[in-house]
Motif scaffolding. Structure first.
Motif, PDB file in Angstrom:
ATOM      1  N   VAL A 229      -3.467  -5.548 -13.608  1.00  0.00           N
ATOM      2  CA  VAL A 229      -3.764  -5.517 -12.169  1.00  0.00           C
ATOM      3  C   VAL A 229      -4.720  -6.660 -11.812  1.00  0.00           C
ATOM      4  O   VAL A 229      -4.475  -7.439 -10.881  1.00  0.00           O
ATOM      5  N   GLU A 249      -8.821  -3.623  -2.677  1.00  0.00           N
ATOM      6  CA  GLU A 249      -7.364  -3.581  -2.827  1.00  0.00           C
ATOM      7  C   GLU A 249      -6.985  -3.393  -4.299  1.00  0.00           C
ATOM      8  O   GLU A 249      -6.040  -2.691  -4.606  1.00  0.00           O
ATOM      9  N   TRP A 253      -4.799  -0.338  -5.586  1.00  0.00           N
ATOM     10  CA  TRP A 253      -3.547  -0.563  -6.313  1.00  0.00           C
ATOM     11  C   TRP A 253      -3.565   0.193  -7.638  1.00  0.00           C
ATOM     12  O   TRP A 253      -2.628   0.914  -7.972  1.00  0.00           O
ATOM     13  N   THR A 273       4.808  -0.846  -4.873  1.00  0.00           N
ATOM     14  CA  THR A 273       3.434  -0.468  -4.512  1.00  0.00           C
ATOM     15  C   THR A 273       2.646  -1.633  -3.911  1.00  0.00           C
ATOM     16  O   THR A 273       1.449  -1.522  -3.690  1.00  0.00           O
ATOM     17  N   VAL A 277      -1.784  -3.614  -1.758  1.00  0.00           N
ATOM     18  CA  VAL A 277      -2.546  -4.840  -2.011  1.00  0.00           C
ATOM     19  C   VAL A 277      -2.449  -5.823  -0.847  1.00  0.00           C
ATOM     20  O   VAL A 277      -3.440  -6.389  -0.409  1.00  0.00           O
TER      21      VAL A 277
END
Lengths: 297, 376
Positions: A229, A249, A253, A273, A277
Motif C-alpha cells: 500500500v 487515504e 485504503w 478499492t 485513495v
C-alpha cells in the motif's frame, strides 16, 4: 503538578517518544517543532498537503500530554462570538422573566441586570475555553479559511493569552495553552501571524515511515500489505495527480483491504478499492493507465 | 564558528537570498538553538522552524544551510549589496524627450491634455515620455474591489428579523419586544486573481500590466493575487504589496526568473491550479489571464487546464492585447483552445481597455448565483 512535568521534555527525542506512544510517528522535524513549541511557548503553524498529519499532530500532542484538546474549526465569516464567547440570550431572558414573576412587580432593575452577566450565562467558545482550561492543546484548524479580520483578532488573543469581556472582566490563562494552527494554503496567512509562530512545512512521510504508521494505526495489518500500500501511494504521489493521496487515504485504503480480507494487493482488488485513495475520476484513470496498480505484483 | 555571530550571520545570509527573516525571527532562532543545542540536525530544524515562513523558503534555506554550515569550513559571508533605488520615482514631468530616440517622434504626446488619447494608445507603441505619463495615470487609478455576499449578516433597517439583536433589546426593556431588529447580508471583497503572461511576445506589455496589477493589489491587498506565467509560474503578490510602485516592480522583476522567455501556458496553468488554484485561490474568484495566447506547448493541455480553471473560478476573463487591434482573428492555437472556457475575451492593450477589464471583473463578480454562464 503532574501536568507541568509532562510538559517538561528535555529534548526533541523525548517528545518523539511520547508522541510515538500515542500512535503518531513523528520525524525529526515534527518532533523538534513540537518540542520548541512547548519550550518556547510559541504557537506552531503547520502547513502542508492535506493528509500529512497536521491536525493529527495536535491530537497526538494532547493525548501524549494527557490534557484536553480544544478545537476551533475556522471557516469563512467566523467571528469573535463564535470563537471566543457569547451570552446565552434565551436563558437570560427566561431568568429575567422568572425574577419578574418572583418579585411581583417590584423588580430591582440594576440588581436584575447585574445578575444576567455572570459566568452562569456565559457561553465559552473554544478560545475562551482554552484560556480557562489551560494547560491544554488548542487546535486552530484551517486558519487559511478564516478572514483577515479574524486572523488579526486571533493574533491579539495569542499574543496576550488573555481576553477582556466588558461585562465581566479579564480572563487570562495562568499558563498559555499549547497552540497548533494548521493551514492548507488556500490563502496566504498574514506575515504578522507567521512571525509569532514557529513554522513547519510538512511533507508526505517516506516509505519507511508510512509503513510504520500503517502498522501502528492498524494493528493486525499484514506487513507485506502495508509495504505494498505504502509503495503504491509513494508512486501515486510522484505522478501529477489533481489530489495526491495523503496518509489518511493510505489508512483508509489499508483498512478497506483489511475489511475485504485481503493480505495482498493485487491489480483487481486495487482497482475496485481505488475509490478509497483517489477522489477524482481523472486521477483514477491516469493511475490505471500508467499501470501503477499492475506493477504491484 | 558556532557562535552567536555565526548564527546571526547565517540569518543575514538568508535575508540576502531573499527570505524575510527579520530581527524577531532571528531572536526566535537563537532561542530555539539554545533549547535544542548545536548538533547539526538540531540546528537545521531550529533554523527551519523559526526562519522559514513559506514552503518556497525551504529549498532556499536548505541551500543556504549547506553553504554556511556544511562543506569545508566557514564560507565567506555573502556581501549584501544594497538594492539600487531607482531614481525615476513618480517623475511628474515628461521624461527628457531629447535623450530618447523614441520620444523625439512625438514630443507633445505626453502633455496632460492628451491624456485621453494616451489612454487609448496601444501600450506596446508608447515612447519613453508616454510611458512615464502612463505610470502617472496608472498611479491614480482606483479600481474598486468587486464584492460578493458574505456569510455574516449586519444590522440593517430592513431585511430579515435578527433574533439575537431583538432579544438583546428585549432584555433592556424588561422582556417586552418593543423594537424589532433586522439584519441583512453584508458584502465582502471577492478575490481576484491576475495571471500575467511575461513571455517574449508579451514583453512590450509586461511592465504596464504589472503596474496595473500593483495598483489593484494596493487597493485590496487581502483579496488580490498576482502570478506571472511564462516558462514557469511565479507568485508576485507579496512583492507587489509594497507601497512604492518602483520598488514593487523591481522586487517583482527580481522574483520572476523567466521574463521574455517562451510560453508554456498549459503547463504553467496546471502548476498554478495544482499548487494554488484548486486549494482555494481560484475557487469562487474572478480570474483574469493576460496573454496573447501564443502557446509553444500542447494546446490540448491548455484546453484541459482552462476547463479546470473555469470549473473552479467564478468567472474567467481573458485579456488579449491583440484583440484590441483592427481585423483581429482569434487564430492562435492557444486562444482557439481556450475560447470555449472563457467567460469574456477582452482587449487589455491600452489603459482604457484595462479599465474595461476591471469593469468586467466587477460585473462578472456581481452576477446572481443562478445566472447562466453565457458566452458572448
Amino acid at each position: 503538578m503532574a501536568v507541568d512535568d509532562a510538559f517538561d521534555f528535555k529534548s526533541p527525542a523525548e517528545v518523539a517518544k511520547a508522541l510515538d506512544g500515542t500512535g503518531y510517528l513523528p520525524d525529526d522535524g515534527i518532533a523538534t517543532a513540537a518540542f520548541l513549541a512547548m519550550r518556547m511557548r510559541r504557537p506552531l503553524l503547520c502547513e502542508g498537503e492535506p493528509g500529512t498529519g497536521k491536525t493529527a499532530l495536535a491530537q497526538a500532542l494532547a493525548s501524549a500530554l494527557g490534557v484536553d484538546l480544544i478545537r476551533l474549526q475556522c471557516h469563512e465569516g467566523i467571528d469573535a462570538a463564535q470563537a471566543l464567547y457569547d451570552w446565552d440570550f434565551p436563558r437570560q431572558l427566561l431568568h429575567l422573566r422568572t425574577l419578574e414573576a418572583a418579585s411581583g412587580g417590584e423588580l430591582d432593575a440594576e440588581a436584575a441586570e447585574s445578575s444576567l452577566y455572570t459566568r452562569r450565562f456565559l457561553l465559552a467558545r473554544p478560545l475562551l475555553r482554552a484560556l480557562q482550561e489551560a494547560p491544554c492543546v488548542l487546535l486552530v484548524d484551517e486558519i487559511d479559511r478564516a478572514d483577515d479580520e479574524f486572523e488579526a483578532f486571533l493574533l491579539e488573543v495569542l499574543s496576550e493569552y488573555a481576553v477582556t469581556i466588558p461585562e465581566f472582566g479579564v480572563v487570562s490563562a495562568p499558563e498559555p495553552p499549547i497552540v497548533v494552527l494548521t493551514s492548507n494554503r488556500t490563502r496566504e496567512v498574514h506575515d504578522a501571524l507567521k512571525r509569532r509562530c514557529l513554522y513547519h512545512w510538512l511533507e508526505h512521510p517516506d516509505l519507511e515511515r508510512e509503513v510504520a504508521i500503517l502498522r501502528r494505526r492498524l494493528p493486525g495489518l499484514d506487513e507485506r500489505l502495508a509495504q505494498q500500500v505504502a509503495a503504491t501511494l509513494q508512486r501515486m504521489r510522484q505522478m501529477e495527480l489533481l489530489k495526491p493521496p495523503g496518509v489518511a487515504e493510505a489508512l483508509d485504503w489499508a483498512q478497506a483491504l483489511q475489511a475485504l480480507g485481503q493480505d495482498e494487493l493485487d491489480t483487481e482488488v486495487a482497482a475496485t478499492t481505488l475509490g478509497a485513495v483517489l477522489k477524482y475520476r481523472e486521477d483514477a484513470e491516469r493511475v490505471r493507465a500508467a499501470g501503477v496498480l499492475a506493477a504491484e505484483r | 564558528m558556532h557562535t552567536v555571530t555565526g548564527l546571526v550571520g547565517f540569518a543575514r545570509a538568508l535575508r540576502h537570498s531573499g527570505m524575510a527573516c527579520g530581527p524577531t525571527r532571528v531572536q526566535a532562532f537563537l532561542a530555539a538553538v539554545e533549547e535544542v543545542g548545536l548538533d547539526r540536525d538540531a540546528l537545521y530544524w531550529a533554523g527551519r522552524l523559526t526562519l522559514c515562513s513559506d514552503p518556497d523558503d525551504v529549498p532556499r534555506y536548505d541551500a543556504a544551510f549547506t553553504a554556511w554550515f556544511g562543506g569545508d569550513g566557514v564560507s565567506a559571508e555573502p556581501v549584501g549589496r544594497p538594492q539600487p533605488r531607482p531614481s525615476q520615482i513618480a517623475a511628474l514631468a515628461p521624461a527628457d524627450a531629447g535623450a530618447g530616440a523614441e520620444g523625439e517622434d512625438r514630443p507633445l504626446a505626453a502633455a496632460a491634455s492628451d491624456a485621453e488619447v494616451l489612454r487609448r494608445r496601444d501600450l506596446s507603441e508608447l515612447g519613453v515620455a508616454e510611458r512615464e505619463h502612463l505610470r502617472r495615470l496608472l498611479a491614480v487609478l482606483r479600481p474598486d474591489p468587486p464584492s460578493r455576499p458574505a456569510l455574516r449578516r449586519r444590522p440593517n433597517q430592513r431585511g430579515t428579523l435578527s433574533s439575537r439583536a431583538t432579544l438583546r433589546e428585549m432584555l433592556r426593556s424588561g422582556g417586552e419586544p418593543v423594537r424589532l431588529r433586522r439584519q441583512r447580508r453584508s458584502h465582502r471583497p471577492r478575490r481576484v486573481v491576475l495571471l500575467v503572461d511575461v513571455s517574449g511576445s508579451m514583453s512590450p506589455y509586461a511592465d504596464a500590466l504589472l503596474r496595473f496589477a500593483h495598483v489593484v493589489v494596493r487597493r485590496s491587498p487581502a483579496s488580490t493575487e498576482v502570478f506571472t506565467l511564462g516558462t514557469r509560474l511565479t507568485r508576485v503578490s507579496r512583492q507587489l504589496r509594497q507601497r512604492d510602485p518602483e520598488a514593487a516592480l523591481l522586487a517583482a522583476s527580481h522574483a520572476v526568473p523567466d521574463f521574455s522567455g517562451g510560453t508554456r501556458l498549459g503547463e504553467t496553468l496546471r502548476v498554478f491550479l495544482d499548487r494554488w488554484g484548486q486549494r482555494g485561490i481560484a475557487r469562487g474568484s474572478v480570474v483574469v489571464l493576460f496573454s496573447d495566447g501564443w502557446e509553444r506547448g500542447d494546446a490540448t493541455e491548455l484546453a484541459d487546464q482552462m476547463r479546470r480553471l473555469r470549473r473552479l473560478a467564478r468567472a474567467v476573463i481573458w485579456a488579449n492585447p491583440h484583440a484590441g487591434h483592427d481585423g483581429y482573428q482569434p487564430v492562435q492555437s492557444g486562444i482557439v483552445a481556450a475560447m470555449p472556457h472563457v467567460d469574456r475575451m477582452v482587449a487589455g492593450h491600452s489603459l482604457r481597455s484595462l479599465e474595461d477589464v476591471w469593469s468586467w471583473v466587477r460585473r462578472l463578480s456581481r452576477r446572481g448565483v443562478g445566472g447562466a454562464k453565457c458566452e458572448d
